[in-house]
Design a protein around this motif. Structure first.
Motif, mmCIF file in Angstrom:
data_model
loop_
_atom_site.group_PDB
_atom_site.id
_atom_site.type_symbol
_atom_site.label_atom_id
_atom_site.label_comp_id
_atom_site.label_asym_id
_atom_site.label_seq_id
_atom_site.Cartn_x
_atom_site.Cartn_y
_atom_site.Cartn_z
ATOM 1 N N ARG A 235 30.372 42.437 56.918
ATOM 2 C CA ARG A 235 28.827 42.460 57.305
ATOM 3 C C ARG A 235 28.261 41.013 56.863
ATOM 4 O O ARG A 235 28.126 40.518 55.815
ATOM 5 N N LYS A 237 25.482 38.125 55.954
ATOM 6 C CA LYS A 237 24.176 38.309 55.318
ATOM 7 C C LYS A 237 23.141 37.238 55.670
ATOM 8 O O LYS A 237 21.960 37.262 55.248
ATOM 9 N N ALA A 257 22.193 37.823 61.243
ATOM 10 C CA ALA A 257 22.416 38.857 60.225
ATOM 11 C C ALA A 257 22.611 40.093 60.058
ATOM 12 O O ALA A 257 22.249 40.787 61.133
ATOM 13 N N ASN A 258 23.358 40.797 59.312
ATOM 14 C CA ASN A 258 23.476 42.303 59.369
ATOM 15 C C ASN A 258 24.534 42.711 60.288
ATOM 16 O O ASN A 258 24.744 43.903 60.368
ATOM 17 N N ASN A 288 28.626 33.708 52.949
ATOM 18 C CA ASN A 288 27.395 34.537 53.279
ATOM 19 C C ASN A 288 27.739 35.671 54.113
ATOM 20 O O ASN A 288 27.252 36.082 54.865
ATOM 21 N N GLU A 290 29.873 39.956 53.153
ATOM 22 C CA GLU A 290 30.234 40.785 52.161
ATOM 23 C C GLU A 290 31.200 41.936 53.075
ATOM 24 O O GLU A 290 31.074 42.174 54.226
#
Length: 377
Positions: A235, A237, A257-258, A288, A290
């Motif tokens: 995912r 960030k 993002a996300n 950036n 995860e």
């Protein structure tokens, strides 16, 4: 009586008595016609001494044949008319290679001088006829030697490829090696600037034979320290730019993002950078973000928009000899199979994404990048 006796005496002087030589000839005539006799000038005509006195001139040899209705005048046949015996000779055929090594035992033909030769030259799987030395089509008075010289045929080629193992890109023109059957070959990788050899397939040394051999040298960029195939989700960030390759050119569309996306490969560079492949020719920096579980809904919109145009085309997979190429369920999607280099395909749609990249939808609904298909002209 005296008168009568006197008259008889007178009459006898006009009657020639029978010559002994004629008498002997007639007496021997039956025997003469029943036997063939050779008369030599060095021998007497007859053992009869009376005949020897009749002719002192030398007599030429002649033949007399049984059954002739000869009279006193004999038919004379010169001895030169007798048939001359034929001369027998031989021809030896030698079969050698270009180094004068024998490749077959010689053939020997016997015949009479002047007769025509008849021989079918042999053929050899590994040789072809180069020349014929001292060839004649007839037997001669003396023995002959004919040399048939053969050359080795060429073996089938060895084809050498130089490929980027990570992208499939051909890095150097293809080399095609060929030589005589049985000759050795020894192949080495080319030095290509910015790349190093990490592996190879195929036999890099051996002998030319009746089969085509392929050798592939695989290269990797010098700054790419490790390349690992992986399969997990991440995912983001923060917003990420998407590149066509690590440290390459940015594509038009990035990722917000996300977003949860799947990772297919990871590359670590010598300068400590790390890049992730998220499908096809799309790469993002490994920062950036995860690890994440796979998405459970379809709230996230498609990463790349595409347009699909139906077509009817045919082509051939053009990748690397002996290597398969993956096909996907959709552009930048999941691999659902593979096609061998040289496979024939039918194309039912042309798909263009918003980055301008072209994909082909095949008859079985799988998708492949257009760069790996050569369309029939």
């Amino acid at each position: 009586m005296k008168f009568v006796d006197w008259l008889k005496q007178k009459l006898n002087t006009f009657v020639s008595p029978q010559s002994r030589i004629h008498g002997n000839r007639r007496g021997r005539r039956h025997d003469y016609h029943q036997r063939k006799r050779w008369h030599s000038p060095e021998s007497n005509i007859s053992e009869d001494p009376q005949l020897a006195d009749t002719d002192n001139e030398p007599t030429k040899p002649y033949y007399t044949e049984p059954g002739d209705e000869s009279t006193d005048d004999q038919v004379i046949v010169p001895s030169e008319a007798k048939e001359v015996p034929k001369i027998e000779s031989q021809v030896t055929f030698f079969y050698v290679d270009e180094d004068n090594r024998e490749i077959k035992e010689p053939d020997i033909l016997m015949g009479n001088a002047g007769d025509r030769l008849s021989l079918q030259f042999p053929s050899f799987d590994k040789y072809y006829l180069v020349s014929i030395e001292d060839f004649s089509t007839y037997f001669e008075d003396e023995d002959q030697e004919v040399t048939l010289r053969y050359g080795l045929k060429n073996g089938l080629p060895v084809i050498v490829y130089f490929v980027d193992i990570d992208t499939g890109k051909i890095l150097h023109h293809v080399r095609i090696l060929s030589d005589k059957l049985g000759k050795p070959y020894d192949i080495h990788a080319e030095n290509i600037e910015g790349y190093r050899v990490i592996n190879n397939t195929g036999q890099t040394y051996g002998y030319f034979d009746d089969q085509t051999h392929g050798v592939i040298f695989y290269y990797r960029r010098n700054e790419w320290k490790t390349v690992q195939p992986v399969e997990y989700y991440i995912r983001l960030k923060a917003n990420h730019n998407v590149f066509d390759e690590p440290n390459g050119q940015p594509l038009k569309t990035g990722l917000p993002a996300n977003v949860i996306t799947k990772v297919f490969a990871r590359i670590d560079l010598t300068d400590k950078q790390s890049w992730l492949n998220i499908g096809g020719f799309e790469w993002i920096e490994n920062s950036n973000l995860e690890p994440s579980d796979p998405p459970t809904n379809h709230v996230i919109p498609p990463i790349t928009k595409t347009s699909r145009n139906p077509v009817m085309l045919f082509g051939t997979i053009d990748f690397v000899v002996g290597q398969p190429i993956d096909v996907f369920d959709e552009p930048y999607g999941t691999a659902v199979g593979a096609l061998e280099d040289g496979s024939r395909v039918s194309i039912k749609a042309r798909i263009v994404d918003d980055q301008g990249l072209i994909w082909y939808e095949l008859a079985d609904q799988s998708v492949i990048f257009s760069e790996y298909v050569r369309i029939d002209e």
